[in-house]
Design a protein around this motif. Structure first.
Motif, PDB file in Angstrom:
ATOM      1  N   ILE A  55       0.987  -1.026  -0.009  1.00 18.08           N
ATOM      2  CA  ILE A  55      -0.021  -0.089  -0.223  1.00 18.08           C
ATOM      3  C   ILE A  55       0.886   1.291   0.079  1.00 18.08           C
ATOM      4  O   ILE A  55       0.674   2.148  -0.854  1.00 18.08           O
ATOM      5  N   VAL A  56       1.816   1.313   0.812  1.00 17.59           N
ATOM      6  CA  VAL A  56       2.574   2.452   1.150  1.00 17.59           C
ATOM      7  C   VAL A  56       3.619   2.779  -0.224  1.00 17.59           C
ATOM      8  O   VAL A  56       3.711   3.853  -0.760  1.00 17.59           O
ATOM      9  N   THR A  57       3.982   1.573  -0.806  1.00 15.10           N
ATOM     10  CA  THR A  57       4.574   1.585  -2.105  1.00 15.10           C
ATOM     11  C   THR A  57       3.772   2.270  -3.374  1.00 15.10           C
ATOM     12  O   THR A  57       4.216   3.257  -4.121  1.00 15.10           O
ATOM     13  N   GLU A  58       2.635   2.137  -3.199  1.00 16.11           N
ATOM     14  CA  GLU A  58       1.789   2.441  -4.319  1.00 16.11           C
ATOM     15  C   GLU A  58       1.453   3.701  -4.129  1.00 16.11           C
ATOM     16  O   GLU A  58       0.959   4.669  -5.170  1.00 16.11           O
ATOM     17  N   LEU A  59       0.850   4.203  -2.819  1.00 16.97           N
ATOM     18  CA  LEU A  59       0.522   5.388  -2.840  1.00 16.97           C
ATOM     19  C   LEU A  59       1.793   6.562  -2.909  1.00 16.97           C
ATOM     20  O   LEU A  59       1.364   7.776  -3.481  1.00 16.97           O
ATOM     21  N   ILE A  60       2.778   6.333  -2.429  1.00 10.66           N
ATOM     22  CA  ILE A  60       3.956   7.052  -2.546  1.00 10.66           C
ATOM     23  C   ILE A  60       4.213   7.108  -4.214  1.00 10.66           C
ATOM     24  O   ILE A  60       4.414   8.265  -4.605  1.00 10.66           O
ATOM     25  N   ALA A  61       4.138   6.155  -4.771  1.00  9.85           N
ATOM     26  CA  ALA A  61       4.433   6.068  -6.505  1.00  9.85           C
ATOM     27  C   ALA A  61       3.484   6.940  -6.928  1.00  9.85           C
ATOM     28  O   ALA A  61       3.702   7.814  -7.974  1.00  9.85           O
ATOM     29  N   LEU A 112      -3.788   1.853  -7.884  1.00 11.89           N
ATOM     30  CA  LEU A 112      -4.997   1.905  -6.920  1.00 11.89           C
ATOM     31  C   LEU A 112      -5.659   0.596  -7.288  1.00 11.89           C
ATOM     32  O   LEU A 112      -6.315   0.337  -6.257  1.00 11.89           O
ATOM     33  N   LEU A 113      -5.501  -0.101  -8.026  1.00 11.30           N
ATOM     34  CA  LEU A 113      -6.232  -1.427  -8.213  1.00 11.30           C
ATOM     35  C   LEU A 113      -5.564  -2.446  -7.179  1.00 11.30           C
ATOM     36  O   LEU A 113      -6.260  -3.052  -6.527  1.00 11.30           O
ATOM     37  N   LEU A 114      -4.080  -2.391  -7.074  1.00  4.41           N
ATOM     38  CA  LEU A 114      -3.496  -3.196  -6.123  1.00  4.41           C
ATOM     39  C   LEU A 114      -4.106  -2.755  -4.642  1.00  4.41           C
ATOM     40  O   LEU A 114      -4.252  -3.499  -3.948  1.00  4.41           O
ATOM     41  N   VAL A 115      -4.049  -1.357  -4.449  1.00  5.79           N
ATOM     42  CA  VAL A 115      -4.337  -0.931  -3.257  1.00  5.79           C
ATOM     43  C   VAL A 115      -5.780  -1.554  -2.663  1.00  5.79           C
ATOM     44  O   VAL A 115      -6.056  -1.901  -1.817  1.00  5.79           O
ATOM     45  N   ASP A 116      -6.758  -1.223  -3.806  1.00  4.75           N
ATOM     46  CA  ASP A 116      -8.240  -1.629  -3.795  1.00  4.75           C
ATOM     47  C   ASP A 116      -8.034  -3.056  -3.504  1.00  4.75           C
ATOM     48  O   ASP A 116      -9.157  -3.764  -2.670  1.00  4.75           O
ATOM     49  N   ALA A 119      -6.423  -3.747   0.486  1.00  5.04           N
ATOM     50  CA  ALA A 119      -6.942  -2.773   1.742  1.00  5.04           C
ATOM     51  C   ALA A 119      -8.361  -3.370   1.889  1.00  5.04           C
ATOM     52  O   ALA A 119      -9.209  -3.780   0.882  1.00  5.04           O
ATOM     53  N   ASP A 120      -8.849  -3.093   3.120  1.00  4.40           N
ATOM     54  CA  ASP A 120     -10.113  -3.218   3.199  1.00  4.40           C
ATOM     55  C   ASP A 120     -11.164  -2.388   2.844  1.00  4.40           C
ATOM     56  O   ASP A 120     -12.263  -2.253   2.679  1.00  4.40           O
ATOM     57  N   ARG A 121     -10.400  -0.814   2.924  1.00  2.00           N
ATOM     58  CA  ARG A 121     -11.146   0.306   2.236  1.00  2.00           C
ATOM     59  C   ARG A 121     -10.176   1.372   2.117  1.00  2.00           C
ATOM     60  O   ARG A 121      -9.090   1.255   2.529  1.00  2.00           O
ATOM     61  N   TRP A 122     -10.434   2.369   1.116  1.00  2.00           N
ATOM     62  CA  TRP A 122      -9.416   3.371   0.902  1.00  2.00           C
ATOM     63  C   TRP A 122     -10.211   4.475   0.306  1.00  2.00           C
ATOM     64  O   TRP A 122     -11.389   4.333   0.096  1.00  2.00           O
ATOM     65  N   TRP A 139      -5.381   7.554   1.562  1.00  2.00           N
ATOM     66  CA  TRP A 139      -5.599   6.549   2.459  1.00  2.00           C
ATOM     67  C   TRP A 139      -5.868   5.405   2.176  1.00  2.00           C
ATOM     68  O   TRP A 139      -6.873   5.174   1.307  1.00  2.00           O
ATOM     69  N   ALA A 140      -5.408   4.225   2.867  1.00  2.00           N
ATOM     70  CA  ALA A 140      -5.897   3.044   2.924  1.00  2.00           C
ATOM     71  C   ALA A 140      -5.920   2.362   4.177  1.00  2.00           C
ATOM     72  O   ALA A 140      -5.182   2.628   5.199  1.00  2.00           O
ATOM     73  N   GLU A 141      -6.878   1.435   4.544  1.00  2.00           N
ATOM     74  CA  GLU A 141      -7.147   0.893   5.931  1.00  2.00           C
ATOM     75  C   GLU A 141      -6.859  -0.530   5.703  1.00  2.00           C
ATOM     76  O   GLU A 141      -7.699  -1.284   4.741  1.00  2.00           O
ATOM     77  N   LEU A 142      -6.577  -1.175   6.773  1.00  2.00           N
ATOM     78  CA  LEU A 142      -6.538  -2.741   7.024  1.00  2.00           C
ATOM     79  C   LEU A 142      -7.100  -3.111   8.334  1.00  2.00           C
ATOM     80  O   LEU A 142      -6.928  -2.349   9.457  1.00  2.00           O
ATOM     81  N   ARG A 143      -8.019  -3.910   8.331  1.00  2.00           N
ATOM     82  CA  ARG A 143      -8.573  -4.529   9.577  1.00  2.00           C
ATOM     83  C   ARG A 143      -7.785  -5.293  10.339  1.00  2.00           C
ATOM     84  O   ARG A 143      -7.325  -6.407   9.816  1.00  2.00           O
ATOM     85  N   THR A 144      -7.469  -4.981  11.644  1.00  2.00           N
ATOM     86  CA  THR A 144      -6.372  -5.813  12.302  1.00  2.00           C
ATOM     87  C   THR A 144      -6.974  -6.643  13.530  1.00  2.00           C
ATOM     88  O   THR A 144      -6.225  -7.542  14.223  1.00  2.00           O
TER      89      THR A 144
END
Length: 148
Positions: A55-61, A112-116, A119-122, A139-144
């Motif tokens: 997620i962080v890789t794709e958002l920074i890219a 964003l397809l990868l993030v989607d 991630a549980d939501r973005w 942003w993107a969220e993961l349920r922990t």
């Protein structure tokens, strides 16, 4: 760069967030992945490290490719006991993220397809006044854990 490799005691009080400002460059993704892995280690959430690193890789890219901003701010937070939130903030509120399909022969356009997918939501939030925002956070969220 500040490292979290020193011993840090994790507390379950409040909603902790780590953040750091980086140059808006593709090479920043490595520093972002390191920060995310360090923070997840402090929070004993190492099992989420691979998904969070992607997620962080794709958002920074995306921020480095699609905005002219010289700097971005990476945040890693726990908005609740059961969620992990990774965000990248820039000062370009007019260039909003769009989930689109890339053609098979396209060399980019899948971030964003990868993030989607992982991630549980973005989403994104604009910052500043409603009429004149100064920036945005994607942003993107993961349920922990269990249900909220």
């Amino acid at each position: 760069m500040t490292s979290l490799r020193t011993t840090v005691e994790a507390h379950s009080v409040g909603h902790p967030t780590y953040s750091q400002t980086f140059p808006s460059e593709p090479s920043t993704a490595e520093l972002g992945r390191e920060l995310v892995r360090d923070v997840l280690g402090v929070w004993h959430l190492d099992g989420f490290a691979d998904r969070a690193a992607l997620i962080v890789t794709e958002l920074i890219a995306n921020a480095s490719r699609h905005t002219p901003c010289p700097e971005i701010r990476l945040t890693v937070g726990r908005p609740s006991a059961t969620r992990l939130r990774i965000g990248v903030m820039d000062r370009e509120p007019t260039r909003l993220p769009i989930l689109s399909q890339a053609a098979d022969d396209d060399e980019s356009g899948r971030g964003l397809l990868l993030v989607d997918a992982v991630a549980d939501r973005w989403g994104y939030d604009l910052h500043g006044s409603g009429r004149r925002p100064w920036g945005k956070e994607v942003w993107a969220e993961l349920r922990t854990g269990g249900d909220e």
